[in-house]
Design a protein around this motif. Structure first.
Motif, PDB file in Angstrom:
ATOM      1  N   CYS A  49       0.772  -1.246   0.000  1.00  0.00           N
ATOM      2  CA  CYS A  49       0.000   0.000   0.000  1.00  0.00           C
ATOM      3  C   CYS A  49       0.798   1.288   0.000  1.00  0.00           C
ATOM      4  O   CYS A  49       0.296   2.327  -0.443  1.00  0.00           O
ATOM      5  CB  CYS A  49      -0.954  -0.002   1.186  1.00  0.00           C
ATOM      6  SG  CYS A  49      -0.136  -0.032   2.805  1.00  0.00           S
ATOM      7  N   GLY A  50       2.039   1.266   0.491  1.00  0.00           N
ATOM      8  CA  GLY A  50       2.774   2.522   0.594  1.00  0.00           C
ATOM      9  C   GLY A  50       1.991   3.484   1.463  1.00  0.00           C
ATOM     10  O   GLY A  50       1.461   3.116   2.506  1.00  0.00           O
ATOM     11  N   ALA A  51       1.851   4.735   1.016  1.00  0.00           N
ATOM     12  CA  ALA A  51       1.116   5.735   1.792  1.00  0.00           C
ATOM     13  C   ALA A  51      -0.384   5.661   1.543  1.00  0.00           C
ATOM     14  O   ALA A  51      -1.148   6.447   2.110  1.00  0.00           O
ATOM     15  CB  ALA A  51       1.636   7.129   1.472  1.00  0.00           C
ATOM     16  N   GLY A  52      -0.823   4.739   0.678  1.00  0.00           N
ATOM     17  CA  GLY A  52      -2.250   4.525   0.477  1.00  0.00           C
ATOM     18  C   GLY A  52      -2.880   5.242  -0.699  1.00  0.00           C
ATOM     19  O   GLY A  52      -4.111   5.354  -0.770  1.00  0.00           O
ATOM     20  N   ALA A  53      -2.085   5.723  -1.650  1.00  0.00           N
ATOM     21  CA  ALA A  53      -2.631   6.496  -2.770  1.00  0.00           C
ATOM     22  C   ALA A  53      -3.697   5.735  -3.559  1.00  0.00           C
ATOM     23  O   ALA A  53      -4.732   6.298  -3.921  1.00  0.00           O
ATOM     24  CB  ALA A  53      -1.497   6.922  -3.707  1.00  0.00           C
ATOM     25  N   THR A  54      -3.458   4.453  -3.831  1.00  0.00           N
ATOM     26  CA  THR A  54      -4.414   3.666  -4.603  1.00  0.00           C
ATOM     27  C   THR A  54      -5.738   3.515  -3.872  1.00  0.00           C
ATOM     28  O   THR A  54      -6.817   3.622  -4.467  1.00  0.00           O
ATOM     29  CB  THR A  54      -3.836   2.270  -4.916  1.00  0.00           C
ATOM     30  OG1 THR A  54      -2.603   2.412  -5.618  1.00  0.00           O
ATOM     31  CG2 THR A  54      -4.801   1.458  -5.773  1.00  0.00           C
ATOM     32  N   LEU A  55      -5.665   3.277  -2.570  1.00  0.00           N
ATOM     33  CA  LEU A  55      -6.883   3.124  -1.779  1.00  0.00           C
ATOM     34  C   LEU A  55      -7.618   4.455  -1.631  1.00  0.00           C
ATOM     35  O   LEU A  55      -8.855   4.493  -1.618  1.00  0.00           O
ATOM     36  CB  LEU A  55      -6.538   2.549  -0.405  1.00  0.00           C
ATOM     37  CG  LEU A  55      -5.955   1.133  -0.411  1.00  0.00           C
ATOM     38  CD1 LEU A  55      -5.558   0.710   0.997  1.00  0.00           C
ATOM     39  CD2 LEU A  55      -6.957   0.147  -0.996  1.00  0.00           C
ATOM     40  N   ILE A  56      -6.867   5.538  -1.520  1.00  0.00           N
ATOM     41  CA  ILE A  56      -7.484   6.864  -1.455  1.00  0.00           C
ATOM     42  C   ILE A  56      -8.241   7.151  -2.744  1.00  0.00           C
ATOM     43  O   ILE A  56      -9.370   7.653  -2.723  1.00  0.00           O
ATOM     44  CB  ILE A  56      -6.414   7.946  -1.212  1.00  0.00           C
ATOM     45  CG1 ILE A  56      -5.801   7.791   0.187  1.00  0.00           C
ATOM     46  CG2 ILE A  56      -7.017   9.349  -1.358  1.00  0.00           C
ATOM     47  CD1 ILE A  56      -4.594   8.675   0.433  1.00  0.00           C
ATOM     48  N   HIS A  93     -20.100   0.553   3.396  1.00  0.00           N
ATOM     49  CA  HIS A  93     -20.199  -0.553   2.441  1.00  0.00           C
ATOM     50  C   HIS A  93     -18.900  -0.880   1.706  1.00  0.00           C
ATOM     51  O   HIS A  93     -18.902  -1.731   0.827  1.00  0.00           O
ATOM     52  CB  HIS A  93     -21.297  -0.257   1.420  1.00  0.00           C
ATOM     53  CG  HIS A  93     -22.650  -0.098   2.046  1.00  0.00           C
ATOM     54  ND1 HIS A  93     -23.445  -1.169   2.381  1.00  0.00           N
ATOM     55  CD2 HIS A  93     -23.319   1.020   2.427  1.00  0.00           C
ATOM     56  CE1 HIS A  93     -24.562  -0.724   2.935  1.00  0.00           C
ATOM     57  NE2 HIS A  93     -24.522   0.593   2.966  1.00  0.00           N
ATOM     58  N   VAL A  94     -17.818  -0.204   2.038  1.00  0.00           N
ATOM     59  CA  VAL A  94     -16.525  -0.499   1.416  1.00  0.00           C
ATOM     60  C   VAL A  94     -15.489  -0.742   2.509  1.00  0.00           C
ATOM     61  O   VAL A  94     -15.270   0.123   3.368  1.00  0.00           O
ATOM     62  CB  VAL A  94     -16.044   0.655   0.503  1.00  0.00           C
ATOM     63  CG1 VAL A  94     -14.720   0.266  -0.171  1.00  0.00           C
ATOM     64  CG2 VAL A  94     -17.097   1.003  -0.544  1.00  0.00           C
ATOM     65  N   LEU A  95     -14.882  -1.912   2.503  1.00  0.00           N
ATOM     66  CA  LEU A  95     -13.864  -2.272   3.487  1.00  0.00           C
ATOM     67  C   LEU A  95     -12.486  -2.154   2.840  1.00  0.00           C
ATOM     68  O   LEU A  95     -12.225  -2.761   1.790  1.00  0.00           O
ATOM     69  CB  LEU A  95     -14.074  -3.697   3.992  1.00  0.00           C
ATOM     70  CG  LEU A  95     -13.081  -4.187   5.050  1.00  0.00           C
ATOM     71  CD1 LEU A  95     -13.289  -3.440   6.366  1.00  0.00           C
ATOM     72  CD2 LEU A  95     -13.232  -5.694   5.273  1.00  0.00           C
ATOM     73  N   PHE A  96     -11.603  -1.405   3.465  1.00  0.00           N
ATOM     74  CA  PHE A  96     -10.259  -1.171   2.929  1.00  0.00           C
ATOM     75  C   PHE A  96      -9.247  -2.029   3.692  1.00  0.00           C
ATOM     76  O   PHE A  96      -9.135  -1.930   4.914  1.00  0.00           O
ATOM     77  CB  PHE A  96      -9.889   0.306   3.052  1.00  0.00           C
ATOM     78  CG  PHE A  96     -10.753   1.207   2.211  1.00  0.00           C
ATOM     79  CD1 PHE A  96     -10.322   1.649   0.967  1.00  0.00           C
ATOM     80  CD2 PHE A  96     -12.010   1.597   2.654  1.00  0.00           C
ATOM     81  CE1 PHE A  96     -11.119   2.467   0.177  1.00  0.00           C
ATOM     82  CE2 PHE A  96     -12.823   2.414   1.872  1.00  0.00           C
ATOM     83  CZ  PHE A  96     -12.377   2.846   0.638  1.00  0.00           C
ATOM     84  N   VAL A  97      -8.533  -2.867   2.949  1.00  0.00           N
ATOM     85  CA  VAL A  97      -7.533  -3.762   3.535  1.00  0.00           C
ATOM     86  C   VAL A  97      -6.181  -3.456   2.901  1.00  0.00           C
ATOM     87  O   VAL A  97      -6.068  -3.385   1.674  1.00  0.00           O
ATOM     88  CB  VAL A  97      -7.907  -5.236   3.290  1.00  0.00           C
ATOM     89  CG1 VAL A  97      -6.846  -6.159   3.879  1.00  0.00           C
ATOM     90  CG2 VAL A  97      -9.276  -5.536   3.882  1.00  0.00           C
ATOM     91  N   ALA A  98      -5.169  -3.256   3.726  1.00  0.00           N
ATOM     92  CA  ALA A  98      -3.855  -2.873   3.201  1.00  0.00           C
ATOM     93  C   ALA A  98      -2.743  -3.567   3.971  1.00  0.00           C
ATOM     94  O   ALA A  98      -2.925  -3.981   5.116  1.00  0.00           O
ATOM     95  CB  ALA A  98      -3.681  -1.355   3.292  1.00  0.00           C
ATOM     96  N   GLN A  99      -1.611  -3.700   3.317  1.00  0.00           N
ATOM     97  CA  GLN A  99      -0.431  -4.270   3.966  1.00  0.00           C
ATOM     98  C   GLN A  99       0.820  -3.670   3.352  1.00  0.00           C
ATOM     99  O   GLN A  99       0.865  -3.366   2.154  1.00  0.00           O
ATOM    100  CB  GLN A  99      -0.398  -5.794   3.822  1.00  0.00           C
ATOM    101  CG  GLN A  99       0.765  -6.448   4.578  1.00  0.00           C
ATOM    102  CD  GLN A  99       0.592  -7.946   4.734  1.00  0.00           C
ATOM    103  OE1 GLN A  99      -0.479  -8.488   4.475  1.00  0.00           O
ATOM    104  NE2 GLN A  99       1.644  -8.632   5.174  1.00  0.00           N
TER     105      GLN A  99
END
Length: 281
Positions: free
Chosen positions: A143-150, A172-178
């Motif tokens: 994920c890094g700093a989370g740009a894709t999830l943002i 309704h949207v669950l965000f999972v990162a590592q």
């Protein structure tokens, strides 16, 4: 169309006021990220509270009282930047501007515009999927700093708004990162938390240490929105707190809810904005 990053000269000026012969830039940045992440985590995650509280005090102890007072200011600048413009990877951009990637394993974060393009390819018909399944999950294993999830969060919010849905995307949207690096992983955690995303970030190597059932919970950082009433019930019903473990039978779930409605946590007070979105501030 390129998105203009909200620059924060106040953040940089305040941050650099701590960077001198006494403290190196990378160390101040690391401490800022860790202190901010622990502050958020300890407001909702009781299971990891004690160890993280000790870490917080160990970090802050090396700074004078006036120096320690600078960290909350930096956190406030982060909140204001994301409030002003959600379409950005604020911490990731600053990270690259300050040339910190060269210290941590030569990291280079994907530009936010590229993340927006990737998100547009994977976020088709979000609302239809939500109506069919109840919720969807988006995962970034590096994920890094989370740009894709943002970018995905903004795409989801945009679709719900454009289609005039009465549903709140946050429910309704669950965000999972590592991420293998704690500092960058917690940068993602900070930004997801302040943007009101429900989910969690695991610190560890995705290839050699993937998310599994009965995993080491000390590696997980849960966002405050993950503890909202909607997600508390969903976590129990779908057995989300035991990744990879077989789902419980409905009767067993009902019995577990009667005995213990949810894992012990602190009460998180979420404020509703005029648009119906939930926020910490």
């Amino acid at each position: 169309m390129a998105r203009i990053m909200t620059e924060s000269p106040d953040f940089i000026k305040t941050f650099q006021s701590l960077c001198n012969n006494k403290y190196q830039t990378w160390q101040v940045w690391s401490d800022f990220v860790l202190l901010g992440a622990i502050t958020i985590s300890n407001a909702c995650d009781k299971a990891n509270f004690e160890d993280r509280e000790k870490l917080y005090h160990n970090i802050i102890a090396k700074y004078t009282k006036s120096e320690a007072a600078i960290f909350p200011q930096l956190l406030a600048y982060l909140v204001m930047a994301l409030e002003h413009n959600k379409e950005q990877d604020f911490l990731g951009s600053l990270y690259m501007q300050l040339n910190l990637g060269n210290y941590w394993k030569g990291q280079f974060f994907t530009p936010y515009d590229v993340c927006v393009a990737m998100s547009s390819l994977t976020s088709q018909n979000i609302l239809e999927q939500v109506k069919e399944k109840g919720y969807i999950t988006v995962n970034d294993p590096a994920c890094g700093a989370g740009a894709t999830l943002i970018a995905f969060a903004n795409a989801a919010e945009s679709e719900f708004y454009q289609k005039k849905s009465k549903l709140n995307w946050q429910n309704h949207v669950l965000f999972v990162a590592q991420d293998i690096d704690m500092v960058t992983g917690l940068m993602c955690y900070l930004q997801l938390s302040f943007l009101g995303c429900a989910g969690f970030v695991k610190i560890g190597d995705t290839l050699s240490d993937p998310m599994t059932s009965n995993d080491d919970i000390s590696k997980y950082w849960y966002t405050p929105m993950y503890y909202s009433d909607v997600w508390q019930l969903r976590r129990i019903f779908h057995n989300m707190d035991n990744i990879g473990e077989p789902k419980k039978e409905k009767q067993e779930i009902k019995e577990s809810i009667k005995k213990e409605p949810s894992p012990p946590t602190y009460i998180i007070k979420l404020k509703e904005k005029k648009t119906g979105q939930l926020a910490l501030f």
